[in-house]
Structure formats: C-alpha cells, structure tokens
Write an enzyme that holds these catalytic residues in place. Structure first.
Site, PDB file in Angstrom:
ATOM      1  N   GLY A  82      70.397  61.912  53.730  1.00 50.55           N
ATOM      2  CA  GLY A  82      69.943  61.115  52.606  1.00 50.55           C
ATOM      3  C   GLY A  82      70.444  59.689  52.593  1.00 50.55           C
ATOM      4  N   PRO A  83      70.192  58.994  51.476  1.00 49.74           N
ATOM      5  CG  PRO A  83      69.746  58.403  49.267  1.00 49.74           C
ATOM      6  CD  PRO A  83      69.506  59.488  50.256  1.00 49.74           C
TER       7      PRO A  83
ATOM      8  CG  LEU B  84      75.473  60.136  56.505  1.00 45.03           C
ATOM      9  CD1 LEU B  84      76.984  60.220  56.346  1.00 45.03           C
ATOM     10  CD2 LEU B  84      74.957  61.388  57.209  1.00 45.03           C
TER      11      LEU B  84
ATOM     12  CD  GLU C 260      66.886  55.971  93.329  1.00 45.88           C
ATOM     13  OE1 GLU C 260      67.344  54.824  93.147  1.00 45.88           O
ATOM     14  OE2 GLU C 260      66.782  56.808  92.404  1.00 45.88           O
TER      15      GLU C 260
END
Length: 386
Positions: free
Chosen positions: A294-295, A297, A46
């Site tokens: 992947g799954p 982690l 602003e």
C-alpha cells in the site's frame, strides 16, 4: 535477435549478479547454435551457442544480446573465442555497460575481420539487463516499486467488502499477469503489515504462462512488521523485516516456529528504515527487491530515496474515497539520504521511460537513470572502433 532475447529470459532462475544473455548462431537462414547464460560461474551464452554450432559456425552470423566480454572474470573472455570461431558477422543488442570495457569486445572481433553491428533491438536488450546496468553490476541492490491505483489516486476503497485474506483488485487480469512477470525477475517481493493483514498475498508468479519470457524460479515473499505484532502462518519460507528496538526475543521465536525468518533493521520514527532494509537484503545475498503493498510502504521507500524504478498501474475507475497516499509524502523536511544517488530524499526525480495500455489499465514506467540516454550510449554501432 528477438529469439536470442527470448533465450536469455527463459531460464530456470535469475542469473544475478550476472546479466541475462542469449545468443544464436545462424547459417544459411538456419539456427545451428543456441545459448543462454544461467548465472555466475556458468558458461556464457555465446560460448554455448558456438559449441553447439561447432564447424557449422564457419561463415555464420552470431546474434548476441550483449557484447561479448573481453576481460577475465570467473570465466575466460568470450571475445577471443568469437573472433576465432569462423563467424563472418556479429550482431549485438547493446555494448557492455561497464565504461572501462565498453566496446572492447566489439573491437577485438572487428580486428579479426568480422563484420560487427550493434544496437539491434537495443531497447529490448537493455531492458533485459537494466538492474545490472543501474546498480553497476550490483554494487547495491536494485529496488523496484510497484503501485496500483484508481484514476483519482486511491489504492483501495475504505470498505473492501471482502473477508480478510481475500484481496480485491483495481486492475484487470492482464496487468496482474504483468506484475507476476515482474516478480519472477526479483529475488524478493515485500509488502507492508497492513497489506499482509488485508490481503494475505502469495507474492508469487503463478499467473505467468508456462514458457513465458521470464525465469521459472519464484521470488521469496516478505513483509515489514516493525514490532512483530502480526504472528501468523504464511508462505514457507518467508522473511519478516522488524525493528531492532521494537521486536522482542519472544516474538522472534514465535515467528521462527511459523517457519519465518526475522531480519532486524534500524528504525526511523518508530518504523523499519527502508535504507536499512535494503542493506540487510544485500548483506544476505539479495540483488533485486520488489516493493508492493500500500501507500504507506511505498511512500516510505520514496522518501528514503532508494527506489530505482517505479512501475505504476492506473485502473480506469474513480473511487471517490478510500486508502490513499499519506499526507507526509509531499512534505519531506528531514534530509534523509538514500544509497541510490546520495541526494536528499525531498529532491527525488524520475524519468518517464514508457507508458502504454495493459488490458484496460495504464502502465507507466519511471526510472531514476535515463533509459533513453543509456540506450543511445550502449547502442553505438561504432563502439570500440575509435
């Protein structure tokens, strides 16, 4: 307000630990001032917009994505300047998320006789600053988890049919571009060792169109390799999170010769502990961390209870078999405690924030903190008037 939001997002780099803010001064249907905040110590949006408007601010409307501040930080408060600028109307996206000062800036401007409206495009304005809100101005890092699966919950087929380093994708180009946009808002993107071996990903935002509503700076790529067994050249620079007990000095020197930075973390069951990884990321100045891969982690971070937002992409295909969630995800016996809520990991829960199509794929966003409730709290038109 839509233009002010675009101004806030189209910045050279992420403004963390400050929130992104955009401002627009409009007089007689003409934009006479624009501003965007570029980070800690820089002028607020602003201030920039009113400076550009100069005397043309007299009788104008100021649109600001976030309530003008009314407290001293690295820069003077903005509310007094807004109140004395000559504008006759202030339109705000959301109020200041800090409960101690929420509505104070709006009240200061109202006291000067300026007409004030808040909550305009409040959901979009809150989305812009969500990591800042959830972490209470980055008292801790914001952790974003991204997953992409088939309809039947597989991350990839067992045999991808592509040589190492050539990733195969479940989701379409629109979803992948969306992921690249998310990466641009994060300081670092981290994957697991298996994803690194299979895909050799770049983890950047190269698919984001020029001029898109996100920062221009790329995230730092990283991967987790507890024992530093994966010794290979990669992006420059990059980080590797390793176990303090498993990684040898010889292995560390090998990574450093490849221009990587080794970050040693505490271990849990022979793997890098996610809570320790997040703590080390923060200790080195990180604010927003994106977890891909992947799954294994993903499950580790969910079990550790450190994920603030989970973005799930589901492709409209059925694989029937392949790489999927580890069986231990559904049965958590230990009382791991993460920094997000302090609750046991087995009691983690999320709110569905939104779900919609991105090309042919489904994108669902889940948040630990309720997004709708926060929008309602920060969009009160009369905030600060009572």
């Amino acid at each position: 307000m839509a233009e002010a939001l675009r101004l806030a997002a189209r910045i050279p780099r992420r403004p963390w630990p400050n929130p992104p803010v955009g401002a627009l001064v409009v007089r007689d249907h003409q934009v006479v001032g624009r501003g965007a905040h570029h980070g800690a110590g820089a002028d607020h949006a602003e201030v920039i917009a009113l400076r550009e408007a100069g005397p043309r601010a007299l009788g104008a409307t100021l649109y600001c994505t976030l309530e003008p501040c009314n407290h001293h930080g690295r820069t003077p408060p903005c509310a007094p300047l807004v109140a004395s600028s000559g504008i006759t109307r202030l339109v705000v996206g959301v109020a200041d998320p800090n409960p101690a000062v929420c509505g104070g800036g709006l009240a200061r401007v109202r006291e000067a006789g300026v007409e004030v409206h808040s909550g305009v495009m409040g959901e979009d304005a809150l989305e812009l600053i969500w990591p800042f809100v959830v972490t209470r101005a980055f008292e801790r890092p914001f952790v974003l988890l991204k997953t992409a699966t088939s309809l039947d919950g597989f991350f990839a087929p067992h045999h991808q049919g592509a040589p190492p380093g050539e990733p195969t994708f479940l989701t379409g180009p629109a979803a992948r571009q969306d992921v690249h946009r998310l990466r641009r808002w994060c300081d670092m993107v981290v994957v697991g060792e298996r994803t690194m071996q299979a895909d050799h990903p770049r983890l950047d935002g190269r698919m984001v169109p020029e001029g898109d509503s996100c920062p221009g700076a790329e995230p730092l790529p990283a991967y987790v390799d507890t024992d530093l067994s994966l010794q290979q050249a990669w992006a420059k620079p990059h980080w590797i999170f390793a176990g303090a007990r498993c990684a040898s000095a010889t292995q560390q020197h090998g990574i450093e010769r490849l221009e990587g930075t080794v970050v040693l973390c505490q271990e849990l069951d022979g793997h890098v502990a996610p809570a320790s990884l997040v703590a080390e990321f923060q200790r080195r100045g990180g604010h927003c961390l994106m977890v891909e891969g992947g799954p294994t982690l993903a499950a580790a971070f969910l079990r550790a209870n450190v994920v603030d937002r989970w973005v799930s992409y589901v492709a409209p295909i059925v694989l029937g078999a392949g790489v999927t969630w580890p069986g231990c995800l559904a049965a958590v016996d230990r009382a791991d405690v993460g920094p997000t809520t302090g609750e046991p990991a087995s009691r983690s829960s999320y709110h569905l924030t939104r779900s919609h199509a991105v090309g042919p794929d489904l994108k669902s966003v889940f948040d630990r903190q309720s997004f709708p409730e926060t929008v309602a709290r920060l969009s009160d038109t009369h905030a600060g008037s009572r």
